[in-house]
Design a protein around this motif. Sequence first.
Motif, PDB file in Angstrom:
ATOM      1  N   LYS A 154       0.840  -1.204   0.000  1.00  0.00           N
ATOM      2  CA  LYS A 154       0.000   0.000   0.000  1.00  0.00           C
ATOM      3  C   LYS A 154       0.876   1.256   0.000  1.00  0.00           C
ATOM      4  N   HIS A 157      -1.184   7.167   1.555  1.00  0.00           N
ATOM      5  CA  HIS A 157      -2.527   7.767   1.534  1.00  0.00           C
ATOM      6  C   HIS A 157      -3.629   6.712   1.709  1.00  0.00           C
ATOM      7  N   GLN A 158      -3.265   5.433   1.619  1.00  0.00           N
ATOM      8  CA  GLN A 158      -4.279   4.370   1.756  1.00  0.00           C
ATOM      9  C   GLN A 158      -4.437   3.909   3.204  1.00  0.00           C
TER      10      GLN A 158
END
Length: 324
Positions: A154, A157-158
């Motif tokens: 990931k 921002h996730q």
Amino acid sequence: MAALVELRDVVKHFPVSRSLAEIVRGKHPAVRALAGVSFDVGAGDAVAVVGESGCGKTTLGRLMLKLAEPTAGTIAFDGTALATLAGDSLRGFRRQAQLVFQNPFEALNPRFTIYRAVAEPLLNAGVDRAEHMDRVVSAFRRVHLPDVGRYLDKYPHQLSGGQLQRVVLARALVLGPRFLVADEPVSMLDVSVRAGILALLREVRDAMGLSAVYISHDLALVRYLCERTLVMYLGRVVEDGPTEEIVRRPRHPYTRALVAAVPVPDADQSRAPLPIRGNVPDAREPPSGCAFRERCPHAMPRCAVETPALRSIGERHRMACHLE
Ligand code: SF4
């Protein structure tokens, strides 16, 4: 026990651009961020540095990690002056001393996957690539992100703020440091996740036997994490002692004002809260004598001419004030 980190008379000035009048008068104005700070951090100690914005606490943290150089004075880590470190010895220090950033949203490169972000210190330290995955997984477990596979590919921002701060901590721990500096480690997080991160910081420090310096303006937070607290005002330590004593019975007028501003459960509130007027003075031109005197309700003539030195007022408790 021998100190792990020792600071002696540490001074830090930041030059500022000069006005025409200052150039003509040959003046060299500077922000006096630190004005002679001395203290030790023992192995396994958790020390808080508190004070308002502009008191010098963030500068102090950067100097302890050799992210900036003092103007005068010495800082030693494990008996070696930081000023003498270079090459391999500097790389060795960087493995042992880590910073936990204030803002997890800015601490990680948005273009790096979480795996790359946490493995980067291993790469920089020259750790064999074959060891990287095991070390990253172990760091994730340490910060209670056990389902590692969910995170590694990931991007920052996730993840949520709480997850990101755990990743930031994993990155700081991946090299197995002995010393952490955490600068306002939960101030950018939602209140709902702060308690979990604080509990994690305490657990990690205990489990790894780390020495840690927590920089904060929040006395309730430092009470939870630190046995000892230093209170700073305009580049100087004005009170230094056991956190419980400082919170329950603050002695320096500035500390009393800080405690009164943020009531802490169980603290001795029997003294009238001190009104703290005005703002922290301009660090380019600090007042003569005691830097707190323009805001102090107890100021006396002596305070304008004599800078109070830190003196012992109890067991492991020091204060810089002319009041008896
Ligand atoms: Fe107040 Fe004077 Fe003490 Fe400074 S030295 S805190 S001005 S009483």
